[in-house]
Scaffold this motif. Structure first.
Motif, PDB file in Angstrom:
ATOM      1  N   THR A  98      75.460  -7.990  32.596  1.00  0.00           N
ATOM      2  CA  THR A  98      74.740  -7.636  33.988  1.00  0.00           C
ATOM      3  C   THR A  98      76.275  -7.319  35.050  1.00  0.00           C
ATOM      4  O   THR A  98      76.135  -6.558  36.241  1.00  0.00           O
ATOM      5  N   LEU A  99      77.178  -7.635  34.536  1.00  0.00           N
ATOM      6  CA  LEU A  99      78.242  -7.829  35.362  1.00  0.00           C
ATOM      7  C   LEU A  99      78.839  -6.746  34.847  1.00  0.00           C
ATOM      8  O   LEU A  99      79.911  -6.079  34.032  1.00  0.00           O
ATOM      9  N   SER A 214      78.366 -11.103  49.706  1.00  0.00           N
ATOM     10  CA  SER A 214      78.670  -9.570  49.609  1.00  0.00           C
ATOM     11  C   SER A 214      77.759  -8.712  51.142  1.00  0.00           C
ATOM     12  O   SER A 214      78.211  -7.449  51.048  1.00  0.00           O
ATOM     13  N   GLU A 247      77.120 -14.352  45.852  1.00  0.00           N
ATOM     14  CA  GLU A 247      75.884 -13.849  45.512  1.00  0.00           C
ATOM     15  C   GLU A 247      74.728 -14.588  45.723  1.00  0.00           C
ATOM     16  O   GLU A 247      73.744 -14.507  44.832  1.00  0.00           O
ATOM     17  N   GLY A 251      72.317 -12.045  45.267  1.00  0.00           N
ATOM     18  CA  GLY A 251      72.339 -11.342  43.839  1.00  0.00           C
ATOM     19  C   GLY A 251      70.783 -11.207  43.313  1.00  0.00           C
ATOM     20  O   GLY A 251      69.971 -11.031  43.834  1.00  0.00           O
ATOM     21  N   TRP A 260      73.609  -6.523  41.117  1.00  0.00           N
ATOM     22  CA  TRP A 260      74.035  -7.375  42.224  1.00  0.00           C
ATOM     23  C   TRP A 260      74.874  -6.252  43.620  1.00  0.00           C
ATOM     24  O   TRP A 260      75.777  -5.525  43.066  1.00  0.00           O
ATOM     25  N   SER A 261      75.433  -7.700  44.703  1.00  0.00           N
ATOM     26  CA  SER A 261      75.012  -6.654  45.930  1.00  0.00           C
ATOM     27  C   SER A 261      76.818  -6.305  46.450  1.00  0.00           C
ATOM     28  O   SER A 261      76.886  -4.905  46.818  1.00  0.00           O
ATOM     29  N   GLN A 263      78.338  -4.238  43.989  1.00  0.00           N
ATOM     30  CA  GLN A 263      78.261  -3.258  43.086  1.00  0.00           C
ATOM     31  C   GLN A 263      78.094  -1.785  44.295  1.00  0.00           C
ATOM     32  O   GLN A 263      77.801  -1.078  43.724  1.00  0.00           O
ATOM     33  N   VAL A 274      82.225 -14.745  40.502  1.00  0.00           N
ATOM     34  CA  VAL A 274      81.316 -14.535  41.585  1.00  0.00           C
ATOM     35  C   VAL A 274      80.254 -15.636  41.197  1.00  0.00           C
ATOM     36  O   VAL A 274      80.223 -16.483  40.164  1.00  0.00           O
ATOM     37  N   MET A 276      77.535 -17.284  41.897  1.00  0.00           N
ATOM     38  CA  MET A 276      75.763 -17.952  42.225  1.00  0.00           C
ATOM     39  C   MET A 276      74.215 -18.750  41.968  1.00  0.00           C
ATOM     40  O   MET A 276      75.252 -19.760  41.329  1.00  0.00           O
TER      41      MET A 276
END
Length: 460
Positions: A98-99, A214, A247, A251, A260-261, A263, A274, A276
């Motif tokens: 996802t990253l 973020s 995040e 997130g 993800w914010s 982004q 990052v 989470m």
């Protein structure tokens, strides 16, 4: 419903056995919650409340797929991550997917606080620097290392800012130093960070990291101006530091369009670390730090092993995998976009109707309502905000207020929140604001200020 104690006895036992600094929501009239399902919570009398604030129950309270995943794995095995097991590597692989590509190495923990503490260790080990730049009103966790870099906390207590901590202005274009009428607020706020770096270097200090949510949650639902993070990252990297994107609260698709914010700032912005937490396990304690191979190898070179007894255990990873599946299978990112846009439009109509609403801001299902006593001075309506959240509770809608002045109503519900829920919430808010009129009585004001001072008001 089965209860061990009456509400009165529960309150008395809490007062006796739970630390006095551990506050409850709606302290002057707390709710006793005994069960929850999706976006609804129920008290001991069976009364239903619409949950507009619980971003921990990300995919909905007690989601059956999460419960099933936890139960299935608990029946097989739960142990620490020193034993080889598929769940931790599968979860790490799924999260990394996802990253951005360079963020590929995971360290699992049990809470966002643990994750942010570890992120600081990674950053400091990377170059051997110690100093940290944080944003004003920021909150990054309850550990000592994080209270030190959280002005939201240390500015309220007896602690003083440590010499290695540098506080940059919050990039708030509504109430901050550079507002929406500024030609380039992103550059102006980033230049504040640049000046902090220059001053630190002139004092012989070295920057290890810049850390920021973020989107700032406890600071009042702040959305940084586009381009701010890219510019800050350039200055921080130039100083030999790393960029940590927190995040923990924002997130896992809450903004809708992106997972993800961070982004939202475009593909050319990639943090070095990052963190989470909260929504990862839908209420189960699981969190993570994801970083680059280069930073991970520098951390390993210290010779100190990193081990976390429960971090990445098979049950936590099974739960985390279930959450990822639900976000995808139920299109919760799409729902965040659709419902968030609808809710924002409804709230903008309320802003045109009620003078108390100064600003509506947010993305997806992360929205803030900034209440003001006058639009020109933007004087925070702190007492009014506290009055409103109590009145909304009476109407079976759970909201909270945050920000440095406690005047921002924050909306961050479970991601299964519907358009019907949004309309119900706004209708109730409209009724409260209409009934309130213009500030009402002195007695009401004094009561609300008492509530503001004495109730639960810390970030959650």
């Amino acid at each position: 419903m089965c209860e061990l104690y009456s509400k009165r006895d529960t309150l008395a036992l809490r007062k006796k056995h739970i630390g006095p600094s551990c506050k409850v929501f709606f302290a002057s009239d707390p709710i006793k919650i005994v069960r929850a399902r999706r976006q609804y919570m129920f008290d001991e009398n069976g009364e239903q409340y619409l949950d507009c604030i619980n971003n921990v129950a990300h995919v909905g309270h007690c989601h059956p797929e999460v419960v099933k995943a936890a139960l299935k794995q608990m029946e097989l095995l739960n142990t620490n991550s020193r034993f080889l097991h598929d769940n931790i590597v599968e979860y790490a692989k799924r999260l990394s997917a996802t990253l951005p590509e360079k963020l590929s190495v995971c360290y699992f923990t049990n809470s966002g606080s643990e994750a942010n503490d570890l992120a600081l260790r990674l950053a400091r080990q990377f170059r051997g620097h110690q100093d940290v730049i944080t944003l004003d009103h920021a909150y990054h966790g309850h550990l000592s290392s994080l209270i030190e870099i959280s002005p939201y906390k240390f500015q309220k207590g007896k602690d003083v800012k440590k010499e290695f901590v540098h506080v940059a202005p919050t990039p708030d274009t509504y109430r901050g130093k550079y507002r929406e009428d500024h030609a380039d607020p992103a550059s102006a706020y980033a230049d504040e960070v640049k000046k902090i770096i220059e001053d630190a270097h002139n004092s012989g200090r070295k920057i290890a990291a810049f850390i920021a949510e973020s989107m700032q949650s406890c600071g009042g639902q702040i959305i940084p101006p586009a381009g701010y993070f890219q510019k800050v990252a350039k200055y921080v990297h130039g100083a030999g530091g790393v960029f940590i994107a927190d995040e923990v609260q924002v997130g896992f698709g809450r903004v809708g369009k992106h997972f993800w914010s961070f982004q939202m700032d475009g593909e050319d912005f990639v943090p070095d670390i990052v963190t989470m937490g909260k929504p990862m396990g839908n209420g189960h304690p699981v969190a993570c730090v994801v970083t680059t191979k280069e930073i991970a190898e520098a951390f390993s070179s210290s010779g100190m092993e990193y081990f976390n007894t429960y971090g990445g255990n098979p049950v936590s990873c099974a739960v985390g995998l279930a959450v990822l599946d639900i976000i995808e299978n139920e299109d919760l990112q799409g729902n965040a976009t659709r419902v968030g846009n609808y809710l924002t439009e409804l709230l903008k109509k309320q802003k045109a109707k009620h003078a108390l609403i100064g600003d509506i801001r947010g993305v997806g299902l992360f929205i803030g309502i900034d209440l003001v006593k006058d639009h020109l001075k933007r004087t925070p309506a702190t007492a009014e905000a506290q009055h409103i959240i109590y009145k909304m509770k009476e109407k079976r809608v759970l909201l909270s207020a945050d920000g440095p002045h406690r005047n921002v109503l924050k909306i961050k519900p479970p991601m299964c929140f519907t358009e019907e829920d949004a309309k119900f919430m706004v209708d109730q808010l409209d009724g409260v604001l209409t009934g309130q009129g213009t500030r009402q009585s002195v007695a009401w004001d004094n009561l609300s200020l008492y509530v503001c001072i004495n109730s639960e008001l810390e970030c959650s």
